[in-house]
Every structure is written in C-alpha cells, then in structure tokens.
Design a protein around this motif. Sequence first.
Motif, PDB file in Angstrom:
ATOM      1  N   ILE A 171      14.301   7.644   8.327  1.00 12.27           N
ATOM      2  CA  ILE A 171      14.516   7.410   6.890  1.00 12.27           C
ATOM      3  C   ILE A 171      13.214   6.842   6.331  1.00 12.27           C
ATOM      4  CG2 ILE A 171      16.138   6.506   5.176  1.00 12.27           C
ATOM      5  CD1 ILE A 171      18.039   5.823   7.424  1.00 12.27           C
ATOM      6  N   GLN A 172      12.168   7.668   6.259  1.00 13.62           N
ATOM      7  CA  GLN A 172      10.826   7.210   5.936  1.00 13.62           C
ATOM      8  C   GLN A 172      10.702   6.519   4.575  1.00 13.62           C
ATOM      9  OE1 GLN A 172       7.735  10.023   6.763  1.00 13.62           O
ATOM     10  NE2 GLN A 172       8.581  10.623   8.735  1.00 13.62           N
ATOM     11  N   PRO A 173      11.456   6.935   3.529  1.00 11.74           N
ATOM     12  CA  PRO A 173      11.328   6.224   2.250  1.00 11.74           C
ATOM     13  C   PRO A 173      11.708   4.747   2.327  1.00 11.74           C
ATOM     14  CG  PRO A 173      12.366   8.354   1.919  1.00 11.74           C
ATOM     15  CD  PRO A 173      12.289   8.153   3.403  1.00 11.74           C
ATOM     16  N   LEU A 174      12.419   4.361   3.386  1.00 14.48           N
ATOM     17  CA  LEU A 174      12.825   2.958   3.526  1.00 14.48           C
ATOM     18  C   LEU A 174      11.716   2.080   4.085  1.00 14.48           C
ATOM     19  CD1 LEU A 174      16.471   3.134   4.989  1.00 14.48           C
ATOM     20  CD2 LEU A 174      15.766   2.581   2.654  1.00 14.48           C
ATOM     21  N   LEU A 175      10.613   2.674   4.541  1.00 11.82           N
ATOM     22  CA  LEU A 175       9.608   1.896   5.273  1.00 11.82           C
ATOM     23  C   LEU A 175       9.067   0.694   4.501  1.00 11.82           C
ATOM     24  CD1 LEU A 175       8.025   1.423   7.790  1.00 11.82           C
ATOM     25  CD2 LEU A 175       6.371   3.128   7.059  1.00 11.82           C
ATOM     26  N   PRO A 176       8.655   0.830   3.222  1.00 13.59           N
ATOM     27  CA  PRO A 176       8.174  -0.370   2.516  1.00 13.59           C
ATOM     28  C   PRO A 176       9.227  -1.469   2.447  1.00 13.59           C
ATOM     29  CG  PRO A 176       7.606   1.617   1.307  1.00 13.59           C
ATOM     30  CD  PRO A 176       8.548   2.034   2.375  1.00 13.59           C
ATOM     31  N   TYR A 177      10.488  -1.068   2.288  1.00 14.01           N
ATOM     32  CA  TYR A 177      11.571  -2.052   2.248  1.00 14.01           C
ATOM     33  C   TYR A 177      11.770  -2.690   3.628  1.00 14.01           C
ATOM     34  CZ  TYR A 177      12.827   0.168  -2.195  1.00 14.01           C
ATOM     35  OH  TYR A 177      12.815   0.660  -3.478  1.00 14.01           O
ATOM     36  N   ALA A 178      11.670  -1.859   4.682  1.00 11.31           N
ATOM     37  CA  ALA A 178      11.872  -2.372   6.034  1.00 11.31           C
ATOM     38  C   ALA A 178      10.776  -3.357   6.437  1.00 11.31           C
ATOM     39  CB  ALA A 178      11.928  -1.210   7.028  1.00 11.31           C
ATOM     40  N   LEU A 179       9.523  -3.016   6.104  1.00 10.39           N
ATOM     41  CA  LEU A 179       8.420  -3.923   6.423  1.00 10.39           C
ATOM     42  C   LEU A 179       8.577  -5.265   5.717  1.00 10.39           C
ATOM     43  CD1 LEU A 179       5.439  -1.401   6.181  1.00 10.39           C
ATOM     44  CD2 LEU A 179       6.105  -2.651   8.243  1.00 10.39           C
ATOM     45  N   GLU A 195       0.827  -1.210   0.000  1.00  5.77           N
ATOM     46  CA  GLU A 195       0.000   0.000   0.000  1.00  5.77           C
ATOM     47  C   GLU A 195       0.861   1.261   0.000  1.00  5.77           C
ATOM     48  OE1 GLU A 195      -3.070   0.173   2.949  1.00  5.77           O
ATOM     49  OE2 GLU A 195      -3.482  -1.971   2.797  1.00  5.77           O
ATOM     50  N   MET A 196       1.938   1.227   0.789  1.00  7.08           N
ATOM     51  CA  MET A 196       2.812   2.398   0.881  1.00  7.08           C
ATOM     52  C   MET A 196       3.549   2.670  -0.422  1.00  7.08           C
ATOM     53  SD  MET A 196       4.387   1.787   4.674  1.00  7.08           S
ATOM     54  CE  MET A 196       3.294   1.660   6.085  1.00  7.08           C
ATOM     55  N   ALA A 197       3.770   1.632  -1.212  1.00  9.15           N
ATOM     56  CA  ALA A 197       4.517   1.791  -2.456  1.00  9.15           C
ATOM     57  C   ALA A 197       3.656   2.314  -3.607  1.00  9.15           C
ATOM     58  CB  ALA A 197       5.146   0.450  -2.852  1.00  9.15           C
ATOM     59  N   GLU A 198       2.362   2.449  -3.378  1.00 12.19           N
ATOM     60  CA  GLU A 198       1.463   2.886  -4.452  1.00 12.19           C
ATOM     61  C   GLU A 198       1.764   4.309  -4.921  1.00 12.19           C
ATOM     62  OE1 GLU A 198      -2.473   2.284  -3.045  1.00 12.19           O
ATOM     63  OE2 GLU A 198      -2.446   0.110  -3.343  1.00 12.19           O
ATOM     64  N   ASN A 199       2.301   5.122  -4.024  1.00  7.97           N
ATOM     65  CA  ASN A 199       2.609   6.505  -4.388  1.00  7.97           C
ATOM     66  C   ASN A 199       4.047   6.688  -4.867  1.00  7.97           C
ATOM     67  OD1 ASN A 199       0.010   7.379  -3.596  1.00  7.97           O
ATOM     68  ND2 ASN A 199       0.664   7.476  -1.467  1.00  7.97           N
ATOM     69  N   SER A 200       4.751   5.578  -5.009  1.00  9.64           N
ATOM     70  CA  SER A 200       6.138   5.652  -5.445  1.00  9.64           C
ATOM     71  C   SER A 200       6.213   5.668  -6.970  1.00  9.64           C
ATOM     72  CB  SER A 200       6.916   4.443  -4.898  1.00  9.64           C
ATOM     73  OG  SER A 200       8.193   4.346  -5.478  1.00  9.64           O
ATOM     74  N   SER A 201       7.332   6.177  -7.484  1.00  9.77           N
ATOM     75  CA  SER A 201       7.541   6.172  -8.933  1.00  9.77           C
ATOM     76  C   SER A 201       7.928   4.793  -9.446  1.00  9.77           C
ATOM     77  CB  SER A 201       8.639   7.172  -9.302  1.00  9.77           C
ATOM     78  OG  SER A 201       9.851   6.852  -8.635  1.00  9.77           O
ATOM     79  N   LEU A 202       8.302   3.909  -8.511  1.00 10.66           N
ATOM     80  CA  LEU A 202       8.669   2.538  -8.869  1.00 10.66           C
ATOM     81  C   LEU A 202       7.418   1.675  -8.965  1.00 10.66           C
ATOM     82  CD1 LEU A 202      11.679   2.131  -6.408  1.00 10.66           C
ATOM     83  CD2 LEU A 202      11.838   2.398  -8.889  1.00 10.66           C
ATOM     84  N   PRO A 203       7.518   0.508  -9.638  1.00  7.13           N
ATOM     85  CA  PRO A 203       6.380  -0.424  -9.629  1.00  7.13           C
ATOM     86  C   PRO A 203       6.001  -0.795  -8.200  1.00  7.13           C
ATOM     87  CG  PRO A 203       8.008  -1.090 -11.259  1.00  7.13           C
ATOM     88  CD  PRO A 203       8.630   0.028 -10.488  1.00  7.13           C
ATOM     89  N   VAL A 204       4.713  -0.976  -7.954  1.00  6.17           N
ATOM     90  CA  VAL A 204       4.233  -1.248  -6.597  1.00  6.17           C
ATOM     91  C   VAL A 204       4.907  -2.465  -5.989  1.00  6.17           C
ATOM     92  CG1 VAL A 204       2.195  -1.901  -5.263  1.00  6.17           C
ATOM     93  CG2 VAL A 204       2.018  -0.139  -7.018  1.00  6.17           C
ATOM     94  N   TRP A 205       5.170  -3.469  -6.804  1.00  5.20           N
ATOM     95  CA  TRP A 205       5.714  -4.714  -6.286  1.00  5.20           C
ATOM     96  C   TRP A 205       7.210  -4.632  -5.978  1.00  5.20           C
ATOM     97  CZ3 TRP A 205       9.682  -5.974  -9.461  1.00  5.20           C
ATOM     98  CH2 TRP A 205       9.623  -5.541 -10.790  1.00  5.20           C
ATOM     99  N   PHE A 206       7.888  -3.593  -6.461  1.00  2.00           N
ATOM    100  CA  PHE A 206       9.357  -3.561  -6.381  1.00  2.00           C
ATOM    101  C   PHE A 206       9.893  -3.477  -4.940  1.00  2.00           C
ATOM    102  CE2 PHE A 206      13.503  -1.477  -6.465  1.00  2.00           C
ATOM    103  CZ  PHE A 206      14.199  -2.294  -7.354  1.00  2.00           C
ATOM    104  N   PRO A 207       9.472  -2.497  -4.125  1.00  2.08           N
ATOM    105  CA  PRO A 207      10.020  -2.422  -2.766  1.00  2.08           C
ATOM    106  C   PRO A 207       9.755  -3.678  -1.937  1.00  2.08           C
ATOM    107  CG  PRO A 207       8.906  -0.390  -3.325  1.00  2.08           C
ATOM    108  CD  PRO A 207       8.552  -1.376  -4.406  1.00  2.08           C
ATOM    109  N   ALA A 208       8.526  -4.211  -2.045  1.00  5.19           N
ATOM    110  CA  ALA A 208       8.188  -5.403  -1.267  1.00  5.19           C
ATOM    111  C   ALA A 208       9.020  -6.600  -1.704  1.00  5.19           C
ATOM    112  CB  ALA A 208       6.704  -5.715  -1.397  1.00  5.19           C
ATOM    113  N   SER A 209       9.220  -6.752  -3.001  1.00  5.98           N
ATOM    114  CA  SER A 209       9.994  -7.890  -3.510  1.00  5.98           C
ATOM    115  C   SER A 209      11.450  -7.808  -3.084  1.00  5.98           C
ATOM    116  CB  SER A 209       9.910  -7.950  -5.041  1.00  5.98           C
ATOM    117  OG  SER A 209       8.578  -8.081  -5.470  1.00  5.98           O
ATOM    118  N   ILE A 210      12.054  -6.623  -3.256  1.00  8.74           N
ATOM    119  CA  ILE A 210      13.461  -6.449  -2.890  1.00  8.74           C
ATOM    120  C   ILE A 210      13.664  -6.619  -1.387  1.00  8.74           C
ATOM    121  CG2 ILE A 210      15.386  -4.821  -2.821  1.00  8.74           C
ATOM    122  CD1 ILE A 210      14.802  -5.981  -5.588  1.00  8.74           C
ATOM    123  N   GLY A 211      12.819  -5.962  -0.596  1.00  6.15           N
ATOM    124  CA  GLY A 211      12.940  -6.064   0.853  1.00  6.15           C
ATOM    125  C   GLY A 211      12.737  -7.485   1.350  1.00  6.15           C
TER     126      GLY A 211
END
Length: 260
Positions: A205-213, A57-73
């Motif tokens: 470092i709030q932009p890291l949150l989707p990756y941290a979760l 949900e948090m990655a929806e406002n990112s310029s990256l694909p929604v699945w990218f932060p969750a997959s990498i993290g």
Amino acid sequence: MQAILGTLFTWGMTALGAALVFTTKNVNQKFLDSMLGFAGGVMIAASFWSLLSPALEMAENSSLPVWFPASIGFLLGGFFLLIVDKILPHLHPDQPIEKAEGIHPSTKKRSTLLVLAITLHNIPEGLAVGVAFGAVAAGFPSASLTGAVALAIGIGIQNFPEGLAVSMPLRRDGMSRTKSFMYGQFSGLVEPIAAIVGAVSVMFIQPLLPYALSFAAGAMIFVVAEEVIPGSQENGNSDLASISLMIGFVIMMILDVALG
C-alpha cells in the motif's frame, strides 16, 4: 528480508544489554540514567532524520499539502501508543508493583509487567525499521538502504539499556541470572514482528508510506516524552541524562546523514 535482518540486530542488542546480568547484580545508577538519556536522544534524532524528513519529501508529489501526511501520521502514532499504554498492563523498571499501569495490572507477575513495558517501547522501533526497509524495497527515491541501515544501527544502540532495564531489576528481586536474562532479551522479540508488519504494509500500500513513516516517528516521540526522559531524570542525575541525550541525538544524526 532486510527488515527482518535489521530487527534481528536490534533484538541482539537488547539481548546483549540483558546479558550484563551475568556479570553483576547491580549497575551504577549514573550509568543507567546516562544510557537511558542516550537512548532518548537516539530516538528523537531517528524520528526526524530517518522518518519525518523522508515522509515530508515523499509528500511533495502529493495533491495534499506537504505537511498533511506527516502531521496526521505523527499524531496518530502518538495516540496509538497512548491507547496501548492505557490498555496494556505494564510496570516501569525500578517501580513498585503498586504503580503498575494498564487494565488490571495487579493480576500479572512483576517479571511479565516489566517485559510488557519494554515491549511497548519496542513496537514503534520495530515499525520504524520495517517501514524504512519497506520504502527501500518499494523503490522510493527518497529512501536509501544506507539510511535504513543507519536507523537499525541507531535503534540497536539504544536497545542495549532496555534489555538491561528488564534483567537487572529481576536479578535484584532474587530471580536467577539465566531467567533474568531470558526475560530481558524476550522484550525485544516484538521488533521483528512489528518490522514485518511495517515493511509489508508499505510495500503493498505504497501511498500510505508518508503516513507510516510519520506514524512510527510519533509513536517513538510519545515513548521518549512519556517514559524515557522522565525515567532518566528521576534519580537525581538529570544533568548527566540531559548531556547523554544530546550525545545520543548527535550520534544518530551523524549516522543518518553520513550513511543516508
């Protein structure tokens, strides 16, 4: 502060499980396997409902694909635990010391190796609680205090058998009840420390949150797949452990959805 309080609760549940050593020297193996399976179900459900879903949900406002932060993290979390598993000397409950893992495990005492094994499990759990409460403190719309509390409750429930898994084998080996309890509850000490690290990192470092979760989710899934599920099924109680896993999953899902 809320993250610390949450992990103090989870640590207390570890201590409560370890305290069973004062009542008996042996615990029914079916009970142990069912509790271990239950813990696995809680961790799997928490990984998605409390960590991966908010990360998406948090990655929806990112310029990256929604699945990218969750997959990498998620993958980074699994690889992190894999590396720690290969380095940190540890021994899984009910295993002979010859089967200890990590670098130079034979140089450690059995009690120390058992504590380190459960400590390895507790790192991602503490991170998960810390990141969840850190997201609330940072004011992310998709993060809720009740959801973070539900995560802490769920992890606390599954910490109960972990404290028991350390104290009971030590008691059977002849260690006093008090020392067995102290070693068992000590395994949960890492959770408040990991929670502070997780909460501070996402607050500053709030932009890291989707990756941290998703990192915390990947680390927990690694523990479940590599340790919890195999350990719950190696004593001939696979059906009981599997049903217990499903019950644990449902209870954690209900906690997260109802409270979150």
